[in-house]
Design a protein around this motif. Structure first.
Motif, PDB file in Angstrom:
ATOM      1  N   LEU A  86       4.955  10.906  12.788  1.00 14.98           N
ATOM      2  CA  LEU A  86       6.628  12.166  12.502  1.00 14.98           C
ATOM      3  C   LEU A  86       7.005  11.726  13.704  1.00 14.98           C
ATOM      4  CD1 LEU A  86       4.840  15.886  11.905  1.00 14.98           C
ATOM      5  CD2 LEU A  86       5.970  14.167  10.087  1.00 14.98           C
ATOM      6  N   VAL A 240       4.749  21.736   9.147  1.00 15.27           N
ATOM      7  CA  VAL A 240       5.877  19.768   8.473  1.00 15.27           C
ATOM      8  C   VAL A 240       4.639  18.614   7.826  1.00 15.27           C
ATOM      9  CG1 VAL A 240       6.876  17.128   9.280  1.00 15.27           C
ATOM     10  CG2 VAL A 240       7.620  19.760   9.985  1.00 15.27           C
ATOM     11  N   ILE A 362      13.652  15.645   8.779  1.00 16.10           N
ATOM     12  CA  ILE A 362      11.445  15.550   8.815  1.00 16.10           C
ATOM     13  C   ILE A 362      11.830  14.430   8.874  1.00 16.10           C
ATOM     14  CG2 ILE A 362       9.232  15.406   7.890  1.00 16.10           C
ATOM     15  CD1 ILE A 362      10.295  18.892   7.145  1.00 16.10           C
TER      16      ILE A 362
END
Length: 435
Positions: A86, A240, A362
Motif C-alpha cells: 500500500l 484498507v 487507495i
C-alpha cells in the motif's frame, strides 16, 4: 448472542478447498466471521509449516510423510493478502519486547519468605484502597527481598502500573509473569492488556488467544478477543486490507481479463469506505445494514493514468475523484510514479470517506502468481452498449479521465456480478482509442 464460531470454522484453512473459486473463499471467510487480520493470523502458521516441510523434503530429496496437494485457493489468498503493498498506508508497528532486569536477590536474608508475604499483603491492601503507587512500592519490596519471587507479584504490580498509566513498565511485569508462569492464564491476560494499551493489537490478540487455550472454559477470553479485534478492524491499515479483500475477486477478474504489466486498474467506488471496510458479519452482529456500492472499473496504461491524475490534481472541481489519500495528504505524482513503476498489479481505488464526505485514494499493488487464474471466475463479456458510446465517454471525461480515456471500462453493483468490459474503445470507438 450465540457464538457461531465453532472450532470447525478453521476448516477453511486446514482443508484443501481446491475446488473453491476466490469469490466463494472470500465469502466463506466472512460467513465464518474471519476478518482479513484474523484469517492471516490463523492461516500463516499452518501454511508456514507446510512450506517448511516442502523445503525440507526437497533438500533431503525425500517424499513427505503425508502427501501434500498442490496450492489451493486458501494458500493463494494468504499470499495475496500478505504480499499486498500500500502506498502511504502504514501497517501498525509491532511492539518490541523490552529487556527484563532481574530484581530479586541471589543472596536472600533469613526469613525473606515472611517479609515477602507481608509486603505482598500490604500491596494488595493498598490496591484495594486505590493507592496504586503504594501497591507498586510494596510489590517491588516483596520482589527485591525474594530468592524465588511469586509470579503473582509481577502480575499484581502490572495491574497497578496499568491503572497508573504506565503501560511500558507494566509490560515488563507482564512479560516476566508469563516467563515465570507459562501455564498461568492470568499472566497472558495482563500481557494482552499491556499490548492493547500500548496500541499493539496484533500482539494483544496473540496473548489473549494463548490464555484462552490455557483456560478454554472461561468465556471472558472471547470477550477480550472480540473487543481487541474490533479495535484492530478500526485501524486504517486493516480497513484498507479488508476493503481490498472484499473486492479482490472482481479486481483480479478485471485485471486478468484486460490489464498488462504496465497497466493500472482504477476503481471509482460510489460508497462509504468505513462501511465497505467493515466485515459483513460485523454488520449483521451489530444489526446494521451491509452496505452497497456502485463501482466503475477502468484499465489504463501507466502513462495515461498519471496524465489523468495530474490533470485531476490541477482541477478546481474534485467531486468524482480523489486528490488526496485517506490521511488527507495530497497525492504526489512522483511518489505514485515510482510506486507504479516498481509494483506488480497496480490498483487505484477512489472511495468516499465518511469523515468529511470527500473521495480519498487507495493505491495498492497486488502480487500475481502462476496458478492464480484457475481460482478467478472470468467475467462474461457483456454485449456492446446500446446507448451512444460517445455520451458515455463524455461522462467519463468529466469524472476522472480528462486527458486519456481508458481502453476498457466496466461496472458493478456491489455486491453483485462484475460487468466487464462494457466499453472496449477498440471495439466501440476506435477513433477515440487512437486519439
Amino acid at each position: 448472542m450465540t457464538d457461531v464460531r465453532s472450532p470447525d470454522r478453521t476448516d477453511i484453512i486446514r482443508r484443501e478447498h481446491g475446488h473453491l473459486p476466490l469469490r466463494e473463499a472470500v465469502d466463506a471467510l466472512d460467513a465464518l466471521q474471519f476478518s482479513t487480520a484474523s484469517f492471516l493470523r490463523s492461516s500463516s502458521k499452518s501454511l508456514k509449516k507446510r512450506e517448511q516441510l516442502k523445503q525440507y523434503c526437497a533438500a533431503q530429496e525425500a517424499k513427505p510423510l503425508v502427501e501434500m496437494s498442490e496450492d489451493t485457493v486458501v494458500h493463494q489468498l494468504q499470499r495475496l493478502m500478505s504480499g499486498l503493498k500500500l502506498l502511504g498506508v502504514q501497517a501498525p508497528p509491532q511492539g518490541v519486547e523490552p529487556s527484563l532486569p532481574k530484581e530479586w536477590t541471589d543472596a536472600p536474608e533469613e526469613g525473606w519468605q515472611q517479609v515477602a508475604s507481608e509486603e505482598k499483603a500490604k500491596g494488595s491492601e493498598a490496591f484495594k484502597q486505590k493507592n496504586y503507587q503504594g501497591a507498586v512500592e510494596h510489590y517491588s519490596k516483596a520482589i527485591q527481598v525474594s530468592a524465588d519471587p511469586d509470579v503473582a507479584l509481577f502480575s499484581n504490580r502490572c495491574a497497578a502500573r496499568l491503572l497508573l498509566g504506565l503501560p511500558s513498565e507494566a509490560l515488563q511485569d507482564a512479560l516476566r509473569s508469563v516467563q515465570l508462569g507459562p501455564q498461568w492464564p492470568k499472566g497472558f491476560f495482563r500481557l494482552g492488556c499491556c499490548w492493547r494499551q500500548l496500541g499493539h493489537l496484533e500482539q494483544a490478540l496473540v496473548a489473549f488467544a494463548t490464555g484462552q487455550k490455557l483456560e478454554p472454559e472461561n468465556k471472558d477470553w472471547q470477550k477480550e478477543l472480540e473487543k481487541t479485534e474490533k479495535m484492530q478492524q478500526a485501524e486504517p491499515f486493516q480497513q484498507v486490507r479488508q476493503l481490498l479483500q472484499h473486492l479482490l475477486p472482481d479486481i483480479l477478474a478485471a485485471w486478468l481479463r484486460a490489464a498488462s504489466p504496465t497497466s493500472v486498474l482504477q476503481l471509482q467506488v460510489n460508497g462509504s469506505f468505513q462501511q465497505l471496510a467493515t466485515c459483513k458479519w460485523r454488520h449483521l452482529q451489530e444489526g446494521t445494514t451491509p452496505p452497497k456500492a456502485q463501482i466503475r472499473y477502468a484499465v489504463l496504461d501507466q502513462k495515461a493514468y498519471l496524465a489523468n491524475l495530474a490533470a485531476n490534481l490541477q482541477s478546481s472541481s474534485a467531486e468524482g475523484f480523489a486528490i488526496c489519500d485517506l490521511a488527507g495528504k495530497a497525492l504526489s505524482i512522483p511518489d505514485i510514479s515510482k510506486f507504479t513503476s516498481e509494483a506488480g498489479a497496480v490498483v487505484h481505488v477512489d472511495v468516499k470517506d465518511d469523515r468529511d464526505g470527500k473521495m480519498k485514494a487507495i493505491i495498492a499493488s497486488v502480487p500475481l502468481e502462476e496458478g492464480l487464474k484457475r481460482f478467478i471466475s472470468k467475467p462474461k463479456d457483456p454485449d456492446p452498449p446500446k446507448a451512444s458510446v460517445e455520451s458515455v465517454l463524455t461522462i467519463q471525461r468529466r469524472s476522472g479521465f480528462p486527458r486519456t480515456l481508458p481502453r476498457y471500462i466496466g461496472f458493478q453493483m456491489f455486491p453483485g456480478d462484475l460487468n466487464f468490459p462494457v466499453i472496449d474503445l477498440l471495439r466501440d470507438a476506435p477513433a477515440l482509442a487512437d486519439a
